[in-house]
Design a protein around this motif. Structure first.
Motif, PDB file in Angstrom:
ATOM      1  N   HIS A  61      -2.886 -39.339   6.411  1.00  0.00           N
ATOM      2  CA  HIS A  61      -1.873 -39.464   5.269  1.00  0.00           C
ATOM      3  C   HIS A  61      -2.303 -38.364   4.107  1.00  0.00           C
ATOM      4  N   VAL A  62      -3.336 -38.688   3.721  1.00  0.00           N
ATOM      5  CA  VAL A  62      -3.788 -38.069   2.669  1.00  0.00           C
ATOM      6  C   VAL A  62      -4.160 -36.547   2.997  1.00  0.00           C
ATOM      7  N   TYR A  63      -4.669 -36.313   4.191  1.00  0.00           N
ATOM      8  CA  TYR A  63      -4.672 -35.068   4.878  1.00  0.00           C
ATOM      9  C   TYR A  63      -3.693 -34.033   4.557  1.00  0.00           C
ATOM     10  N   LEU A  64      -2.452 -34.648   5.189  1.00  0.00           N
ATOM     11  CA  LEU A  64      -1.153 -33.967   5.214  1.00  0.00           C
ATOM     12  C   LEU A  64      -0.522 -33.792   3.817  1.00  0.00           C
ATOM     13  N   ARG A  65      -0.883 -34.265   2.782  1.00  0.00           N
ATOM     14  CA  ARG A  65      -0.325 -34.135   1.266  1.00  0.00           C
ATOM     15  C   ARG A  65      -1.604 -33.578   0.430  1.00  0.00           C
ATOM     16  N   ARG A 119      -5.953 -39.978  -4.809  1.00  0.00           N
ATOM     17  CA  ARG A 119      -6.880 -39.395  -3.999  1.00  0.00           C
ATOM     18  C   ARG A 119      -6.481 -38.297  -3.136  1.00  0.00           C
ATOM     19  N   ARG A 120      -7.575 -37.320  -2.913  1.00  0.00           N
ATOM     20  CA  ARG A 120      -7.381 -36.140  -1.999  1.00  0.00           C
ATOM     21  C   ARG A 120      -8.594 -36.125  -0.934  1.00  0.00           C
ATOM     22  N   ILE A 121      -8.353 -35.477   0.158  1.00  0.00           N
ATOM     23  CA  ILE A 121      -9.262 -35.209   1.139  1.00  0.00           C
ATOM     24  C   ILE A 121     -10.150 -34.205   0.702  1.00  0.00           C
ATOM     25  N   SER A 122     -11.795 -34.449   0.751  1.00  0.00           N
ATOM     26  CA  SER A 122     -12.669 -33.843   0.593  1.00  0.00           C
ATOM     27  C   SER A 122     -12.937 -32.822   1.678  1.00  0.00           C
ATOM     28  N   GLN A 123     -14.096 -31.977   1.322  1.00  0.00           N
ATOM     29  CA  GLN A 123     -14.367 -30.822   2.179  1.00  0.00           C
ATOM     30  C   GLN A 123     -14.894 -31.353   3.651  1.00  0.00           C
ATOM     31  N   GLN A 124     -15.834 -32.389   3.423  1.00  0.00           N
ATOM     32  CA  GLN A 124     -16.429 -33.216   4.699  1.00  0.00           C
ATOM     33  C   GLN A 124     -15.312 -33.712   5.268  1.00  0.00           C
ATOM     34  N   GLY A 125     -14.330 -34.384   4.718  1.00  0.00           N
ATOM     35  CA  GLY A 125     -13.364 -35.200   5.353  1.00  0.00           C
ATOM     36  C   GLY A 125     -12.460 -34.277   6.068  1.00  0.00           C
ATOM     37  N   GLN A 126     -12.164 -33.202   5.542  1.00  0.00           N
ATOM     38  CA  GLN A 126     -11.266 -32.074   6.083  1.00  0.00           C
ATOM     39  C   GLN A 126     -11.998 -31.752   7.410  1.00  0.00           C
ATOM     40  N   ARG A 127     -13.131 -31.404   7.280  1.00  0.00           N
ATOM     41  CA  ARG A 127     -14.115 -30.955   8.585  1.00  0.00           C
ATOM     42  C   ARG A 127     -14.175 -31.850   9.663  1.00  0.00           C
ATOM     43  N   ASP A 128     -14.318 -33.218   9.298  1.00  0.00           N
ATOM     44  CA  ASP A 128     -13.910 -34.272  10.085  1.00  0.00           C
ATOM     45  C   ASP A 128     -12.909 -34.547  10.872  1.00  0.00           C
ATOM     46  N   LEU A 129     -11.771 -34.569  10.175  1.00  0.00           N
ATOM     47  CA  LEU A 129     -10.301 -34.578  10.679  1.00  0.00           C
ATOM     48  C   LEU A 129     -10.020 -33.602  11.588  1.00  0.00           C
ATOM     49  N   ASP A 130     -10.463 -32.106  11.253  1.00  0.00           N
ATOM     50  CA  ASP A 130     -10.230 -31.081  12.071  1.00  0.00           C
ATOM     51  C   ASP A 130     -11.103 -31.219  13.279  1.00  0.00           C
ATOM     52  N   ARG A 131     -12.143 -31.603  13.253  1.00  0.00           N
ATOM     53  CA  ARG A 131     -13.004 -31.556  14.511  1.00  0.00           C
ATOM     54  C   ARG A 131     -12.381 -32.927  15.462  1.00  0.00           C
ATOM     55  N   ILE A 132     -12.016 -33.764  14.903  1.00  0.00           N
ATOM     56  CA  ILE A 132     -11.200 -34.809  15.767  1.00  0.00           C
ATOM     57  C   ILE A 132     -10.040 -34.366  16.533  1.00  0.00           C
ATOM     58  N   ALA A 133      -9.468 -33.622  15.676  1.00  0.00           N
ATOM     59  CA  ALA A 133      -8.101 -33.120  16.156  1.00  0.00           C
ATOM     60  C   ALA A 133      -8.378 -31.967  17.167  1.00  0.00           C
TER      61      ALA A 133
END
Length: 148
Positions: A61-65, A119-133
């Motif tokens: 949810h946070v990633y998309l916003r 709160r917003r997504i961090s760079q590490q979090g964005q990397r993790d979510l992209d990898r899982i996707a």
């Protein structure tokens, strides 16, 4: 390269929750087996992994916003309260549960505080979510090839 938006939400959340559980870094509070997720619910969640699933849902949810606060998450996870013979009304979810989920994700570096609140997504979090996707899309393609 496919991102989080390109993946079915349910499949992504299941995959990311499994990743969080496998990783073992997410701090899970001791009260997760007894607490209800909102006062409109009658029983606590039946799944033992519900905290990981909620964390994956919040991260997506946070990633998309741009930035999301606890109030917005309460509204997103809320539901209909059964008021007996009166009409049902929407009720927000428990703020404490969503706050603790966001704090847990912040501790492992997936989320960070936004400058204007929330709160917003961090760079590490964005990397993790992209990898899982990416892995979820690859698994879907393998299933499609097996079906043919």
């Amino acid at each position: 390269m496919p991102g989080v938006r390109d993946v079915d939400a349910q499949k992504f959340i299941d995959a990311y929750a499994a990743f969080l559980k496998r990783q073992g870094k997410l701090p899970v509070p001791g009260w997760v087996d007894t607490v209800k997720t909102g006062h409109y619910k009658e029983l606590p969640p039946q799944s033992m992994d519900w905290f990981y699933i909620r964390a994956a849902s919040v991260a997506r949810h946070v990633y998309l916003r741009k930035s999301v606060g606890v109030g917005r998450m309460r509204k997103a996870h809320g539901g209909q309260k059964n008021r007996g013979s009166c009409p049902s009304h929407h009720v927000d979810a428990s703020g404490s549960v969503d706050r603790k989920v966001m704090q847990a994700l912040e501790k492992i570096g997936v989320l960070e505080e936004a400058p204007r609140g929330g709160r917003r997504i961090s760079q590490q979090g964005q990397r993790d979510l992209d990898r899982i996707a990416q892995t979820t899309v690859e698994e879907e393609e393998e299933e499609d090839e097996d079906d043919e």
